[in-house]
Design an enzyme around this catalytic site. Structure first.
Site, PDB file in Angstrom:
ATOM      1  N   ARG A 267      12.738  -0.161  -3.720  1.00  0.00           N
ATOM      2  CA  ARG A 267      11.994  -0.605  -4.907  1.00  0.00           C
ATOM      3  C   ARG A 267      12.707  -0.130  -6.165  1.00  0.00           C
ATOM      4  O   ARG A 267      13.104   1.039  -6.245  1.00  0.00           O
ATOM      5  CB  ARG A 267      10.601  -0.007  -4.862  1.00  0.00           C
ATOM      6  CG  ARG A 267       9.618  -0.597  -5.887  1.00  0.00           C
ATOM      7  CD  ARG A 267       8.317   0.144  -5.787  1.00  0.00           C
ATOM      8  NE  ARG A 267       7.193  -0.572  -6.348  1.00  0.00           N
ATOM      9  CZ  ARG A 267       6.081   0.043  -6.746  1.00  0.00           C
ATOM     10  NH1 ARG A 267       5.956   1.349  -6.624  1.00  0.00           N
ATOM     11  NH2 ARG A 267       5.078  -0.645  -7.242  1.00  0.00           N
TER      12      ARG A 267
ATOM     13  N   ARG B 146       5.870   4.197 -17.786  1.00  0.00           N
ATOM     14  CA  ARG B 146       4.989   5.352 -17.603  1.00  0.00           C
ATOM     15  C   ARG B 146       5.160   5.986 -16.218  1.00  0.00           C
ATOM     16  O   ARG B 146       4.634   7.061 -15.946  1.00  0.00           O
ATOM     17  CB  ARG B 146       3.529   4.950 -17.854  1.00  0.00           C
ATOM     18  CG  ARG B 146       2.907   4.171 -16.761  1.00  0.00           C
ATOM     19  CD  ARG B 146       1.498   3.696 -17.046  1.00  0.00           C
ATOM     20  NE  ARG B 146       1.277   2.467 -16.334  1.00  0.00           N
ATOM     21  CZ  ARG B 146       1.009   2.377 -15.033  1.00  0.00           C
ATOM     22  NH1 ARG B 146       0.890   3.469 -14.317  1.00  0.00           N
ATOM     23  NH2 ARG B 146       0.858   1.215 -14.456  1.00  0.00           N
TER      24      ARG B 146
ATOM     25  N   TYR C 206       2.650  11.659 -12.261  1.00  0.00           N
ATOM     26  CA  TYR C 206       1.221  11.886 -11.995  1.00  0.00           C
ATOM     27  C   TYR C 206       1.083  12.662 -10.691  1.00  0.00           C
ATOM     28  O   TYR C 206       2.012  12.670  -9.867  1.00  0.00           O
ATOM     29  CB  TYR C 206       0.457  10.553 -11.899  1.00  0.00           C
ATOM     30  CG  TYR C 206       0.923   9.636 -10.784  1.00  0.00           C
ATOM     31  CD1 TYR C 206       0.428   9.753  -9.482  1.00  0.00           C
ATOM     32  CD2 TYR C 206       1.877   8.648 -11.026  1.00  0.00           C
ATOM     33  CE1 TYR C 206       0.868   8.915  -8.462  1.00  0.00           C
ATOM     34  CE2 TYR C 206       2.316   7.806 -10.014  1.00  0.00           C
ATOM     35  CZ  TYR C 206       1.808   7.950  -8.734  1.00  0.00           C
ATOM     36  OH  TYR C 206       2.240   7.130  -7.720  1.00  0.00           O
TER      37      TYR C 206
ATOM     38  N   CYS D 135       0.866  -1.176   0.000  1.00  0.00           N
ATOM     39  CA  CYS D 135       0.000   0.000   0.000  1.00  0.00           C
ATOM     40  C   CYS D 135       0.908   1.234   0.000  1.00  0.00           C
ATOM     41  O   CYS D 135       2.122   1.108   0.120  1.00  0.00           O
ATOM     42  CB  CYS D 135      -0.930  -0.017   1.210  1.00  0.00           C
ATOM     43  SG  CYS D 135      -0.075  -0.314   2.751  1.00  0.00           S
TER      44      CYS D 135
ATOM     45  N   HIS E  14       2.827  -7.464  -8.071  1.00  0.00           N
ATOM     46  CA  HIS E  14       1.662  -7.726  -8.928  1.00  0.00           C
ATOM     47  C   HIS E  14       1.940  -8.811  -9.977  1.00  0.00           C
ATOM     48  O   HIS E  14       1.570  -8.661 -11.153  1.00  0.00           O
ATOM     49  CB  HIS E  14       1.182  -6.434  -9.588  1.00  0.00           C
ATOM     50  CG  HIS E  14       1.155  -5.236  -8.666  1.00  0.00           C
ATOM     51  ND1 HIS E  14       0.875  -5.345  -7.309  1.00  0.00           N
ATOM     52  CD2 HIS E  14       1.393  -3.903  -8.885  1.00  0.00           C
ATOM     53  CE1 HIS E  14       0.927  -4.132  -6.752  1.00  0.00           C
ATOM     54  NE2 HIS E  14       1.244  -3.258  -7.673  1.00  0.00           N
TER      55      HIS E  14
ATOM     56  N   THR F  42       6.025   6.504  -6.645  1.00  0.00           N
ATOM     57  CA  THR F  42       6.880   7.308  -7.523  1.00  0.00           C
ATOM     58  C   THR F  42       6.549   8.794  -7.473  1.00  0.00           C
ATOM     59  O   THR F  42       7.412   9.618  -7.762  1.00  0.00           O
ATOM     60  CB  THR F  42       6.761   6.821  -8.977  1.00  0.00           C
ATOM     61  OG1 THR F  42       5.383   6.846  -9.358  1.00  0.00           O
ATOM     62  CG2 THR F  42       7.308   5.413  -9.127  1.00  0.00           C
TER      63      THR F  42
ATOM     64  N   ASP G  39      -2.907  -2.505  -2.355  1.00  0.00           N
ATOM     65  CA  ASP G  39      -2.462  -1.448  -3.284  1.00  0.00           C
ATOM     66  C   ASP G  39      -3.224  -0.145  -3.064  1.00  0.00           C
ATOM     67  O   ASP G  39      -3.242   0.729  -3.936  1.00  0.00           O
ATOM     68  CB  ASP G  39      -2.526  -1.865  -4.757  1.00  0.00           C
ATOM     69  CG  ASP G  39      -1.712  -0.919  -5.643  1.00  0.00           C
ATOM     70  OD1 ASP G  39      -0.732  -0.342  -5.140  1.00  0.00           O
ATOM     71  OD2 ASP G  39      -2.080  -0.731  -6.812  1.00  0.00           O
TER      72      ASP G  39
HETATM   73  C1  0GY Z   1       1.218   0.391  -7.612  1.00  0.00           C
HETATM   74  C2  0GY Z   1       1.128   0.660  -9.050  1.00  0.00           C
HETATM   75  C3  0GY Z   1       1.321   1.830  -9.696  1.00  0.00           C
HETATM   76  C4  0GY Z   1       1.981   2.977  -9.191  1.00  0.00           C
HETATM   77  C5  0GY Z   1       3.025   2.982  -8.340  1.00  0.00           C
HETATM   78  O1  0GY Z   1       4.774   3.977  -7.229  1.00  0.00           O
HETATM   79  C6  0GY Z   1       3.842   4.161  -8.004  1.00  0.00           C
HETATM   80  O2  0GY Z   1       3.593   5.256  -8.518  1.00  0.00           O
HETATM   81  O3  0GY Z   1       3.409   1.897  -7.733  1.00  0.00           O
HETATM   82  C7  0GY Z   1       0.851   1.894 -11.094  1.00  0.00           C
HETATM   83  O4  0GY Z   1       0.553   3.007 -11.563  1.00  0.00           O
HETATM   84  O5  0GY Z   1       0.747   0.842 -11.750  1.00  0.00           O
HETATM   85  O6  0GY Z   1       1.828  -0.571  -7.187  1.00  0.00           O
HETATM   86  O7  0GY Z   1       0.641   1.154  -6.865  1.00  0.00           O
END
Ligand code: 0GY
Length: 295
Positions: free
Chosen positions: A120, A126, A45, A28, A177, A73, A246
């Site tokens: 990580r 993206r 984003y 999460c 995932h 991210t 998540d």
């Molecule tokens: C997730 C998946 C996504 C995003 C991130 O760190 C993140 O921005 O993990 C995604 O956009 O697929 O694991 O939350």
């Protein structure tokens, strides 16, 4: 937040499935709040705020005891919101950070003291700009003495490209995932077989059987097309699987999942009590809270 951003579910249902005592939500995130923990300039984003009190409220509502919070991210390598949530949790959350190769040993030790247990490496184009292999290898060398592990996030089509890099990592490696399979392909088809072989050939690899909402074409509430993939991994690698919500589900475009329905997905992928206990308690405790596990 981005104009097309879907905020997390405002009132998730109470799941029918009761997780075993001590269950861990092992994937999460926390976002902001932005006024306190601004998002990174290089982010791809801009999410809604999704802070620690909402996360820990959800934990209690769903019947879980602990969380593993993964640096998202949108916060880049500034782990301040993550560390703040870990400290607030009073030991009930551990963390996965994002760091760059210039991080110092003192900075790593401070993250460790807050409850960080790994880093990580994100290969999803993206979400991040590509990092040179040498930078990742340097980070891996720096974190290995702390007994941390490395979480890797990639999509199935890049597995060949990164195979050598990730299988040479010196630590435990946790794949997010399920390596994002295309669930329209058969579970015994070449793409997923390659992933299963990766798990078979590399006993240091673990996998999160998470994110049906991202992978499914049939969608909620049952996400039936994802079940065989998760179930195959739970059956074969019962002592190396993890599960997470998540929450708050970044970048979902098709729909926002009801977190209660996601918890009700668990008995479909882990039908026996022994599998549920391994997935939700024993495995994450061994990896993240080894100090609480009697040998
Ligand atoms: C997730 C998946 C996504 C995003 C991130 O760190 C993140 O921005 O993990 C995604 O956009 O697929 O694991 O939350």
């Amino acid at each position: 937040m981005d104009p097309d951003w879907l905020p997390f579910h405002p009132a998730p249902s109470k799941p029918e499935f009761r997780p075993p005592s001590g269950a861990v939500d092992a994937h999460c995130h926390v976002f902001g709040p932005a006024h306190e923990f601004p998002f990174a300039r290089e982010r791809k984003y801009t999410p809604c705020d999704a802070g620690k009190t909402s996360l820990f409220g959800l934990r209690d509502h769903l019947g879980f005891s602990r969380n593993v919070i993964v640096q998202a991210t949108c916060h880049g390598t500034d782990n301040a919101a993550l560390v703040d949530a870990l400290l607030f949790s009073k030991g009930l959350a551990k963390g996965i950070a994002a760091v760059d190769q210039v991080i110092t040993h003192d900075e790593l030790r401070a993250l460790d003291a807050a409850g960080v247990r790994g880093v990580r490496f994100n290969f999803v184009k993206r979400l991040v700009d590509k990092l040179p292999r040498e930078a990742l290898q340097r980070v891996a060398e720096k974190i290995e003495p702390l007994d941390w592990h490395i979480v890797v996030y990639f999509e199935a089509e890049v597995l060949d490209e990164i195979y050598d890099l990730i299988t040479a990592l010196p630590t435990t490696v946790v794949v997010d995932h399920m390596g994002r399979p295309d669930v329209a392909q058969p579970v015994d088809g070449p793409e997923f077989k390659k992933f299963v072989r990766l798990m078979e050939d590399h006993p240091n690899f673990w996998v999160k059987v998470s994110c049906p909402e991202r992978l499914s074409a049939v969608g909620p509430p049952g996400y039936e097309d994802v079940v065989p993939f998760c179930r195959a991994l739970v059956e074969r690698f019962s002592d190396r699987v993890l599960w997470g919500t998540d929450w708050p589900h970044p970048n979902m475009k098709s729909h926002m999942p009801d977190d209660g329905a996601l918890v009700d997905f668990i008995p479909k992928i882990a039908p026996t009590l022994a599998q549920q206990r391994a997935l939700l308690v024993d495995n994450p405790m061994r990896l993240y809270w080894p100090e609480h596990v009697s040998r």
